[in-house]
Each structure stands twice: as structure tokens, then as C-alpha cells.
Design a protein around this motif. Structure first.
Motif, PDB file in Angstrom:
ATOM      1  N   LEU A   1       0.803  -1.218   0.000  1.00 39.70           N
ATOM      2  CA  LEU A   1       0.000   0.000   0.000  1.00 39.70           C
ATOM      3  C   LEU A   1       0.835   1.268   0.000  1.00 39.70           C
ATOM      4  CD1 LEU A   1      -3.006  -0.933   2.287  1.00 39.70           C
ATOM      5  CD2 LEU A   1      -2.832  -0.961  -0.185  1.00 39.70           C
TER       6      LEU A   1
ATOM      7  N   VAL B   1      -8.782 -13.509  10.299  1.00 38.23           N
ATOM      8  CA  VAL B   1      -9.668 -13.878   9.191  1.00 38.23           C
ATOM      9  C   VAL B   1      -9.420 -15.329   8.786  1.00 38.23           C
ATOM     10  CG1 VAL B   1     -10.161 -13.489   6.739  1.00 38.23           C
ATOM     11  CG2 VAL B   1     -10.035 -11.553   8.298  1.00 38.23           C
TER      12      VAL B   1
ATOM     13  N   PRO C   1     -11.804 -10.179  13.890  1.00 37.92           N
ATOM     14  CA  PRO C   1     -10.504  -9.539  14.102  1.00 37.92           C
ATOM     15  C   PRO C   1     -10.433  -8.796  15.434  1.00 37.92           C
ATOM     16  CG  PRO C   1     -11.235  -9.198  11.844  1.00 37.92           C
ATOM     17  CD  PRO C   1     -12.368  -9.859  12.573  1.00 37.92           C
TER      18      PRO C   1
ATOM     19  N   ILE D   1      -8.952  -6.244  16.035  1.00 43.42           N
ATOM     20  CA  ILE D   1      -9.026  -4.806  15.797  1.00 43.42           C
ATOM     21  C   ILE D   1     -10.455  -4.300  15.963  1.00 43.42           C
ATOM     22  CG2 ILE D   1      -9.446  -4.875  13.309  1.00 43.42           C
ATOM     23  CD1 ILE D   1      -7.405  -2.679  12.964  1.00 43.42           C
ATOM     24  N   PHE D   2     -11.429  -5.226  15.832  1.00 40.96           N
ATOM     25  CA  PHE D   2     -12.833  -4.821  15.971  1.00 40.96           C
ATOM     26  C   PHE D   2     -13.430  -5.273  17.297  1.00 40.96           C
ATOM     27  CE2 PHE D   2     -12.690  -5.169  11.162  1.00 40.96           C
ATOM     28  CZ  PHE D   2     -12.554  -3.807  10.995  1.00 40.96           C
TER      29      PHE D   2
ATOM     30  N   LEU E   1     -13.754   2.665  23.825  1.00 37.81           N
ATOM     31  CA  LEU E   1     -14.173   3.905  23.171  1.00 37.81           C
ATOM     32  C   LEU E   1     -15.695   3.930  23.128  1.00 37.81           C
ATOM     33  CD1 LEU E   1     -11.779   4.036  20.095  1.00 37.81           C
ATOM     34  CD2 LEU E   1     -11.670   5.415  22.166  1.00 37.81           C
ATOM     35  N   PRO E   2     -16.261   5.117  22.897  1.00 36.73           N
ATOM     36  CA  PRO E   2     -17.725   5.163  22.760  1.00 36.73           C
ATOM     37  C   PRO E   2     -18.191   4.316  21.583  1.00 36.73           C
ATOM     38  CG  PRO E   2     -16.714   7.264  22.151  1.00 36.73           C
ATOM     39  CD  PRO E   2     -15.648   6.444  22.785  1.00 36.73           C
TER      40      PRO E   2
ATOM     41  N   LEU F   1     -16.025   3.548  18.133  1.00 36.06           N
ATOM     42  CA  LEU F   1     -15.767   4.658  17.213  1.00 36.06           C
ATOM     43  C   LEU F   1     -14.644   4.349  16.218  1.00 36.06           C
ATOM     44  CD1 LEU F   1     -16.063   7.542  16.231  1.00 36.06           C
ATOM     45  CD2 LEU F   1     -14.730   8.329  18.186  1.00 36.06           C
ATOM     46  N   PHE F   2     -13.530   3.798  16.721  1.00 37.65           N
ATOM     47  CA  PHE F   2     -12.397   3.549  15.832  1.00 37.65           C
ATOM     48  C   PHE F   2     -12.681   2.380  14.888  1.00 37.65           C
ATOM     49  CE2 PHE F   2      -7.810   2.886  14.857  1.00 37.65           C
ATOM     50  CZ  PHE F   2      -7.527   4.183  14.494  1.00 37.65           C
ATOM     51  N   GLY F   3     -13.397   1.377  15.369  1.00 40.69           N
ATOM     52  CA  GLY F   3     -13.790   0.264  14.510  1.00 40.69           C
ATOM     53  C   GLY F   3     -14.694   0.736  13.377  1.00 40.69           C
TER      54      GLY F   3
ATOM     55  N   TYR G   1     -14.702   3.728  12.162  1.00 41.77           N
ATOM     56  CA  TYR G   1     -13.851   4.512  11.268  1.00 41.77           C
ATOM     57  C   TYR G   1     -13.055   3.601  10.330  1.00 41.77           C
ATOM     58  CZ  TYR G   1     -10.505   7.993   9.699  1.00 41.77           C
ATOM     59  OH  TYR G   1      -9.749   8.819   8.909  1.00 41.77           O
ATOM     60  N   ILE G   2     -12.440   2.562  10.902  1.00 44.69           N
ATOM     61  CA  ILE G   2     -11.606   1.674  10.088  1.00 44.69           C
ATOM     62  C   ILE G   2     -12.451   0.945   9.045  1.00 44.69           C
ATOM     63  CG2 ILE G   2     -10.258  -0.470  10.152  1.00 44.69           C
ATOM     64  CD1 ILE G   2      -9.009   0.481  12.717  1.00 44.69           C
ATOM     65  N   LEU G   3     -13.600   0.417   9.437  1.00 48.81           N
ATOM     66  CA  LEU G   3     -14.399  -0.323   8.464  1.00 48.81           C
ATOM     67  C   LEU G   3     -14.911   0.618   7.366  1.00 48.81           C
ATOM     68  CD1 LEU G   3     -15.026  -3.337   8.212  1.00 48.81           C
ATOM     69  CD2 LEU G   3     -17.358  -2.835   8.884  1.00 48.81           C
TER      70      LEU G   3
ATOM     71  N   MET H   1     -13.308   3.342   6.276  1.00 51.63           N
ATOM     72  CA  MET H   1     -12.174   3.666   5.401  1.00 51.63           C
ATOM     73  C   MET H   1     -11.806   2.475   4.509  1.00 51.63           C
ATOM     74  SD  MET H   1     -11.419   6.813   6.032  1.00 51.63           S
ATOM     75  CE  MET H   1      -9.734   7.338   5.651  1.00 51.63           C
TER      76      MET H   1
ATOM     77  N   ALA I   1      -7.757   0.135  -4.000  1.00 50.72           N
ATOM     78  CA  ALA I   1      -6.432  -0.426  -3.732  1.00 50.72           C
ATOM     79  C   ALA I   1      -6.258  -1.763  -4.454  1.00 50.72           C
ATOM     80  CB  ALA I   1      -6.220  -0.605  -2.221  1.00 50.72           C
TER      81      ALA I   1
ATOM     82  N   LEU J   1      -2.749   6.337  -3.945  1.00 52.38           N
ATOM     83  CA  LEU J   1      -3.777   6.296  -2.893  1.00 52.38           C
ATOM     84  C   LEU J   1      -3.564   7.399  -1.869  1.00 52.38           C
ATOM     85  CD1 LEU J   1      -4.235   2.544  -1.883  1.00 52.38           C
ATOM     86  CD2 LEU J   1      -5.992   4.082  -2.754  1.00 52.38           C
ATOM     87  N   TRP J   2      -2.291   7.692  -1.607  1.00 51.34           N
ATOM     88  CA  TRP J   2      -1.956   8.606  -0.513  1.00 51.34           C
ATOM     89  C   TRP J   2      -2.092  10.065  -0.898  1.00 51.34           C
ATOM     90  CZ3 TRP J   2      -1.798   6.069   3.814  1.00 51.34           C
ATOM     91  CH2 TRP J   2      -1.517   4.706   3.759  1.00 51.34           C
TER      92      TRP J   2
ATOM     93  N   ASN K   1      -5.895  13.423  -0.424  1.00 52.45           N
ATOM     94  CA  ASN K   1      -6.269  14.051   0.845  1.00 52.45           C
ATOM     95  C   ASN K   1      -7.721  14.487   0.876  1.00 52.45           C
ATOM     96  OD1 ASN K   1      -4.081  13.857   2.549  1.00 52.45           O
ATOM     97  ND2 ASN K   1      -2.978  15.449   1.437  1.00 52.45           N
TER      98      ASN K   1
ATOM     99  N   PHE L   1      -9.847  11.518   1.602  1.00 50.32           N
ATOM    100  CA  PHE L   1      -9.721  11.082   3.002  1.00 50.32           C
ATOM    101  C   PHE L   1     -10.652  11.922   3.884  1.00 50.32           C
ATOM    102  CE2 PHE L   1      -5.116   9.678   2.080  1.00 50.32           C
ATOM    103  CZ  PHE L   1      -5.536   8.399   1.819  1.00 50.32           C
TER     104      PHE L   1
ATOM    105  N   PHE M   1     -21.716   8.155  12.429  1.00 50.52           N
ATOM    106  CA  PHE M   1     -21.521   7.678  13.798  1.00 50.52           C
ATOM    107  C   PHE M   1     -22.343   8.499  14.799  1.00 50.52           C
ATOM    108  CE2 PHE M   1     -19.409   7.303  17.913  1.00 50.52           C
ATOM    109  CZ  PHE M   1     -19.242   5.943  18.003  1.00 50.52           C
TER     110      PHE M   1
ATOM    111  N   VAL N   1     -16.523  -6.351  -0.572  1.00 55.74           N
ATOM    112  CA  VAL N   1     -16.122  -7.716  -0.213  1.00 55.74           C
ATOM    113  C   VAL N   1     -15.199  -7.686   1.008  1.00 55.74           C
ATOM    114  CG1 VAL N   1     -14.764  -9.714  -0.955  1.00 55.74           C
ATOM    115  CG2 VAL N   1     -16.446  -8.718  -2.502  1.00 55.74           C
TER     116      VAL N   1
ATOM    117  N   LEU O   1     -14.290  -8.764   6.666  1.00 55.69           N
ATOM    118  CA  LEU O   1     -13.802  -8.287   7.968  1.00 55.69           C
ATOM    119  C   LEU O   1     -14.908  -8.279   9.012  1.00 55.69           C
ATOM    120  CD1 LEU O   1     -11.364  -5.381   7.099  1.00 55.69           C
ATOM    121  CD2 LEU O   1     -10.859  -7.726   7.722  1.00 55.69           C
TER     122      LEU O   1
END
Lengths: 198, 198, 198
Positions: A50, A136, A142, A144-145, A193-194, C29-31, C33-35, C37, C45, C58-59, C62, C65, C76, C132, C137
Motif C-alpha cells: 500500500l 480472518v 478480528p 481490531i474490531f 471507546l464510545p 468509534l475507531f472500529g 472509522y476503520i471499516l 475507510m 487499492a 492512494l496517498w 487528501n 480522506f 456515527f 467484499v 472483515l
């Protein structure tokens, strides 16, 4: 130097965490080996793909291959002697791997002169990527979740590295210990986290 | 020449194995097609990404796309006429694909002058990678982690290719047949590697 | 211009669809966000890796993002106010993302002068790839393998773009609306392709 140390610690810790989960799932010797290797090298492979770093450098890590192989074999043959409560130990080794690889991934992104946001993403990808692939493949949700704070600590470590911490080796080692401890404490005391609305 | 033969056999066998699993899961025509294609080309894609070979060559395989497409369509429309006991047939076709792609992947790694260890990894990735993606997408436990010996045969085939077998075409064909048979026998008679402690 | 519009719509729609599924699964909250993104950027990708386009671009997105981040945060914090019946809304936003990214992925493949077949594959990979990854995930059966027609619409959109539609911006916008509607109608009225034999 710091780079090598973090690679070494992260590789060994994730190889062990993958092997422990494979043992829990009653995989055979080769299955334990594969899940350990995938966990140890998966995060770095995803990060390199990536971030646009050459993936083929993966193959020049003979020393790390040996580190991972020995770690997995020790766990396979001696885990019963060494450890009880696999589940907890798996989480602890995963915490060490998360911290070491988050810092190492952030250092690589700094070297490639990425933006601060990209450095944080690289920290999360490298720190958590191998574990996600492991979970997975083992058919698990995961880590992470999971509910206890996990990847946030990788992102915070990445932020601090991106803000300049990579210039001071000793600061990186302290960051490793603090990040590992924060993750362990999150697991132990269910820091959360919330959540969104039900 | 051998390269083309192994690519052809592996592609057809894995396309069929993916289509058979999709039929078992009651996917529709397009779902069967996608799972067949992913199984046929997924292992090679993963190998190319990780070995640093250009992935874009994937697109120049028009002949293999046609091979996979025809294989999938035949299975979709005529499987009931041709086969009973899908589950067993799926395992057999998977064994052929495993052997053919393990040898082919090892040959590519030899061409890229990788180390013997990397050749074995390429054999396992190419031979087992497509099947892992297939199983994860179908929500199954990957065959590679089942109890009967599986990926070890790909590693052994890779080892033999790396030791010099790639120079003799006829030896490669014999290796294909022996590897397929060893995997089938492992499945049939439940040959197993040692497991870790409970 | 059309490229930017389709990227914007697809990113926002998939970020929302990922966040909605994460909320359903009670991620923090972070989960969420990650899912979000991963869903927004995963398809692109995968497409870039497989098509041989540099992944590192990809980077440089901005703006996207920020679009994804804001979309996820709105969902959320305000989803309860804005939406009822998450499940249905998730499917709708996914339909918009599928259509927008299928067209955008096909446009990129046209730019790289790929074959018509490769253009259709790029449409399916880009349109369905992020979803997918999201579903795997989250431990769900991928939408692409559900019974109602899904990825076929991405393939059809790719076909039309490959046949020359990319030259006329207005035609692309109409294609976006029609593709989205066809997917929604498939979901609403259970339009299905033939299944294989039982």
C-alpha cells in the motif's frame, strides 16, 4: 539499529501469537507454522504494497525468517511447558507485536516522506494488519474490531513517531513499552471507546 | 512448454474447484463465475505481488481466461450430469490445482533467482493461495488448515523444483502426478501431521 | 471532471455503508472509522494492485480522506437522527458506491488501454472489492454472493464504458443513476440470475 530491534521484537511476538491461535484451533504442525508466518509477515507485506515500497525486500529477511521459525517451533513443542492460559498469552504477545510493528511501520513511512496522516495509517496497517489476516484465516472476529481499545494505540504511536520521535532511539524504546502496556491495560480493564447508537 | 501445461492444468482445475464450492453454497451463475475465477487466478496474483513480479501480466493471459470461463460454464450447466458427490470431486480438482500451481509457482521463483526457502514459499502461495481466497470468500475454514496433509506437498514439490528438477520436463510431469496423488491419499486415508498439545 | 465526481460519490457512499455495517455489529468509534475507510478505499487499492497502477497514488487523495472521514463521523454521531432501518440504508448506499466505483474503475482501465474484458473486471473489482473486504472483515457473507443481482450491474457498466461511453460525460452520469437503480430494484424485487442444480 532501532529498526532492526523493532523488526525482531515484532516478528517474534506476532509469530508466537499466530502459533498460539493455531494451537487453540487444533491445527497441525504445518498449519501452526503457516499461521505464525502469515501473522509475522502479513502486516509488513500489506504495508509495503500500500505504501509503494518494494515487496520483494520481504525475501531478504533471512534472519527474521529464522527468528519466526524458531519462535513458532518453540511454541509448538514447549508451549504446554511454558504457558498456561493460551488465550491470555496470545493477547499479550499480540500487544507486543502491535506496538513494535506500529512504530516500525511509522518509521518506514517517515523514511518515504509520507504525510502525517499516512504515517498513522502505516502504523495501524503494519501493527494490526498481520493480526487481521491471522484472525480472518482462523475464522475469528478480528481483534481490531473487538470492544477493548486496540488499534488506537498504534495510531497514537504512529502520530508520535511522525511528530519527530523517530530521531531519538531511546524515546522509541520507551514508546514501545508504553504502547504495549496501554494495550494490555485496555484488555485487562476493558477500556473502551464510545460505541454508536443501538 | 511445461510452464504452459502446468498453467493450463492448474487454471482449469482450480476454476472447477471454485465453481463446485459455489454450487454447493447455492450461488447464482455470476457468483459461480466469480468464485471460479478468483480461485483460478488468486494464487498467481498473490504470488506475483509478493515475489515482485509484475501483476499486470495477469491481463495478458487471454487463453487462460477462456480456459477458466469454459471450465466454469461446463460445471455450471452439466455438473449434475457429470458428477455426483461434489464435495469429493471438489477436493480432487483442488488437489490437481494445488500440485500444478505449486510446481508452476516454484518455476517462476527459480526464474527470478530466489533462495530455496523463497521457492518453497512461492510454491505454497501459488498452490494454496487461490484456494485460501476461495474458502475465505465462501465463509469456510481454509483447506490449508484442515487436518489432512495439504500444503506440505506443495512445499515438497517446491523444494524438488528448487533443487534442480525444473531442468527436466519429464520429471516435472511425474512430480505433478505424484504430488496430486499424495494429496489425494492424504485426504482419503486421513494422513496427518502431529498436532500441538491440547 | 467526471472522474472526480465519481470518486467523490463512491468514496462517500462506501464510507457510509461500511460505517453502517460497523454500527450494526456494535463496533466502537475507531472500529466504525476503520471499516468505513477500508470499504471506501479497499476496492481502489485492489484494482490498482491488480491493474498495475501505482498504489502509492492512494496517498495523494487528501480530499477523499476528508470526505470519507466526515461521512463516517456524521453517520456515527447522527445516524439515529438521520436514518431508521440501517440494513436497508446500508444496501442503498452500497448500491451508489457500486455504481460510482464500477464506472470509475472502468474509466481507469480504459486510460491504461486494457482489453474490454479487463475493463469489465476492473469495474467489478473496483465496484465490489471494497464491499467484499468490508463483509469479510465483519464476518458476513459478501453481498457479491447474495442471491439478488449485484456485480452483474458493475460488469454491464464496465462494458458500456469500455464500448465508448467514457467519451461523453453526461452519458456517464446517466449510467450512474441507471446502474444504481437497477441494483436497488434487484434488491427490492429479488431479481435473480439462474442458480445451478441442487
Amino acid at each position: 539499529m532501532a529498526w532492526e530491534v523493532f523488526s525482531f521484537i515484532g516478528t517474534a511476538a506476532f509469530a508466537i501469537s499466530g502459533a498460539l491461535i493455531a494451537l487453540e484451533e487444533q491445527y497441525d504442525l504445518f498449519g501452526v507454522y503457516i499461521l505464525g508466518m502469515v501473522t509475522a509477515f502479513g502486516g509488513g507485506a500489506i504495508r509495503n504494497v500500500l505504501i509503494g515500497a518494494p515487496v520483494s525486500v520481504l525475501w531478504d529477511q533471512n534472519f527474521l525468517f529464522i527468528v519466526a521459525t524458531i519462535s513458532i517451533l518453540i511454541i509448538f513443542f514447549f508451549s504446554k511447558m511454558l504457558l498456561t492460559h493460551w488465550n491470555r498469552w496470545g493477547t499479550y504477545f499480540d500487544a507486543v507485536g502491535l506496538a513494535a510493528f506500529a512504530i516500525q511501520g511509522a518509521m518506514l513511512a517517515v523514511k518515504y516522506e509520507k504525510s502525517l496522516f499516512a504515517i498513522m495509517v502505516a502504523a495501524v496497517l503494519t501493527g494490526a494488519g498481520g493480526g487481521v489476516v491471522r484472525d480472518v484465516l482462523a475464522g475469528r472476529k478480528p481483534l481490531i474490531f473487538q470492544k477493548d481499545i486496540y488499534a488506537v494505540w498504534a495510531a497514537v504511536a504512529g502520530l508520535l513517531v511522525g511528530l519527530g520521535l523517530h530521531k531519538i532511539d531511546i524515546a522509541l524504546y520507551i514508546l514501545l513499552i508504553v504502547t504495549t502496556m496501554l494495550r494490555m491495560l485496555s484488555y485487562r480493564f476493558h477500556w473502551r471507546l464510545p460505541q454508536g447508537p443501538k
